[in-house]
Design a protein around this motif. Structure first.
Motif, mmCIF file in Angstrom:
data_model
loop_
_atom_site.group_PDB
_atom_site.id
_atom_site.type_symbol
_atom_site.label_atom_id
_atom_site.label_comp_id
_atom_site.label_asym_id
_atom_site.label_seq_id
_atom_site.Cartn_x
_atom_site.Cartn_y
_atom_site.Cartn_z
ATOM 1 N N TRP A 166 0.808 -1.119 0.219
ATOM 2 C CA TRP A 166 -0.087 0.084 0.100
ATOM 3 C C TRP A 166 0.807 1.391 0.104
ATOM 4 O O TRP A 166 0.716 2.280 -0.695
ATOM 5 C CB TRP A 166 -1.137 -0.039 1.155
ATOM 6 N N ARG A 167 1.940 1.357 0.821
ATOM 7 C CA ARG A 167 2.634 2.524 0.758
ATOM 8 C C ARG A 167 3.582 2.734 -0.375
ATOM 9 O O ARG A 167 3.629 3.790 -0.677
ATOM 10 C CB ARG A 167 3.883 2.243 1.919
ATOM 11 N N PHE A 168 3.776 1.537 -1.175
ATOM 12 C CA PHE A 168 4.385 1.668 -2.233
ATOM 13 C C PHE A 168 3.586 2.059 -3.519
ATOM 14 O O PHE A 168 4.022 3.132 -4.361
ATOM 15 C CB PHE A 168 5.087 0.315 -2.757
ATOM 16 N N VAL A 169 2.077 1.843 -3.611
ATOM 17 C CA VAL A 169 1.483 2.316 -4.504
ATOM 18 C C VAL A 169 0.611 3.457 -4.257
ATOM 19 O O VAL A 169 -0.121 4.227 -4.694
ATOM 20 C CB VAL A 169 0.540 1.286 -5.080
ATOM 21 N N GLN A 170 0.929 4.077 -2.873
ATOM 22 C CA GLN A 170 -0.085 5.069 -2.144
ATOM 23 C C GLN A 170 0.111 6.505 -3.061
ATOM 24 O O GLN A 170 -0.911 7.030 -3.300
ATOM 25 C CB GLN A 170 0.625 5.496 -0.909
ATOM 26 N N PRO A 171 1.303 6.821 -3.729
ATOM 27 C CA PRO A 171 1.192 8.052 -4.631
ATOM 28 C C PRO A 171 0.248 7.677 -5.736
ATOM 29 O O PRO A 171 -0.232 9.089 -6.436
ATOM 30 C CB PRO A 171 2.629 8.079 -4.953
ATOM 31 N N ALA A 172 -0.020 6.590 -6.185
ATOM 32 C CA ALA A 172 -0.995 6.534 -7.489
ATOM 33 C C ALA A 172 -2.412 6.481 -6.940
ATOM 34 O O ALA A 172 -3.120 6.530 -7.647
ATOM 35 C CB ALA A 172 -0.502 5.329 -8.002
ATOM 36 N N VAL A 173 -2.796 6.283 -5.588
ATOM 37 C CA VAL A 173 -4.093 6.466 -5.083
ATOM 38 C C VAL A 173 -4.382 7.805 -4.764
ATOM 39 O O VAL A 173 -3.778 8.590 -4.139
ATOM 40 C CB VAL A 173 -4.278 5.409 -4.109
ATOM 41 N N PRO A 174 -5.733 8.242 -5.313
ATOM 42 C CA PRO A 174 -6.291 9.499 -5.065
ATOM 43 C C PRO A 174 -6.394 9.615 -3.587
ATOM 44 O O PRO A 174 -6.736 8.729 -2.777
ATOM 45 C CB PRO A 174 -7.482 9.618 -5.682
#
Length: 242
Positions: A86-94
């Motif tokens: 989740w932390r890795f993809v967090q920037p891609a999540v609004p």
């Protein structure tokens, strides 16, 4: 521009490496802790047997204890691994979806444990009883500890992973990788694969097949429903923002 892109790629790779290392450390710590209590876990798992399991060599005992510890460590490490993903993809999540996406982490753990429980309390005894019935007239059954626990793990851990389907679908829908239309379109193929999985691991009778097929199909339909709800909220949020 190329240098910036290369730096960005290397930065992501470095971050991924760090998060994989943290997950592996969590797994090793969990496995070490579970190994301390592995004998208690072992005795609980074989509590219903009327005879002791057999070992064929000194290393078999250690191998069985390591298998048990690894499964326990996997269950403990799942929320850590989910958080790192989740932390890795967090920037891609609004930003407005990030709080809802955090449900993904505890959901994975709960669903994994439910799947393990289904495999252990429902599927494993059913298949083991069927195997014993086949063997009782022609063979003397004597289970080795390694074979017994390998069989148990094959009957439980895959279901722990399959039962995580709704949480994974929710997460992928949040990222825009899947949507309910795609899942519905793939329904026939998904049903076919789930039926093959169920028939492969269950005894050859229709009741046993249904006991496994029905929950798996329900999980897929629940996943579609969750994806539909998440997708509608995303569409509504994008319309409201415009």
């Amino acid at each position: 521009m190329a240098n910036r892109n290369e730096q960005s790629v290397f930065g992501h790779l470095e971050e991924m490496r760090g998060r994989i290392i943290r997950t592996l450390i969590a797994f090793l710590v969990s496995m070490t802790a579970s190994f301390i209590y592995v004998r208690d876990i072992y005795h609980w798992l074989v509590r219903g047997m009327d005879k002791q399991l057999v070992v064929l060599g000194p290393s078999d005992v250690m191998w069985v204890y390591l298998m048990i510890s690894a499964v326990v460590a996997t269950a403990v490490t799942i929320p850590v691994a989910a958080y790192q993903v989740w932390r890795f993809v967090q920037p891609a999540v609004p930003k407005e979806a990030q709080r809802a996406t955090l449900i993904f982490i505890p959901s994975l753990t709960v669903l994994f444990l439910i799947g393990i429980a289904f495999g252990y309390f429902v599927l494993f005894p059913m298949v083991l009883h069927f195997m014993n019935q086949i063997a009782e007239k022609d063979f003397t059954t004597m289970y080795t500890a390694e074979k017994y626990f390998t069989f148990m793990i094959h009957m439980t851990v895959p279901f722990g992973l399959l039962f995580e389907m709704p949480a994974v679908v929710m997460f992928l829908t949040k990222l825009g990788i899947v949507n309910p239309a795609r899942l519905a379109k793939a329904r026939k193929l998904a049903y076919f694969l789930l039926v093959i999985i169920a028939v492969t691991i269950t005894p050859p009778d229709i009741l046993s097949d249904l006991v496994v097929i029905v929950p798996l199909i329900l999980l897929y339909e629940i996943s579609i429903t969750i994806s539909r709800v998440v997708y509608r909220k995303q569409v509504k949020a994008s319309v409201d923002s415009t």
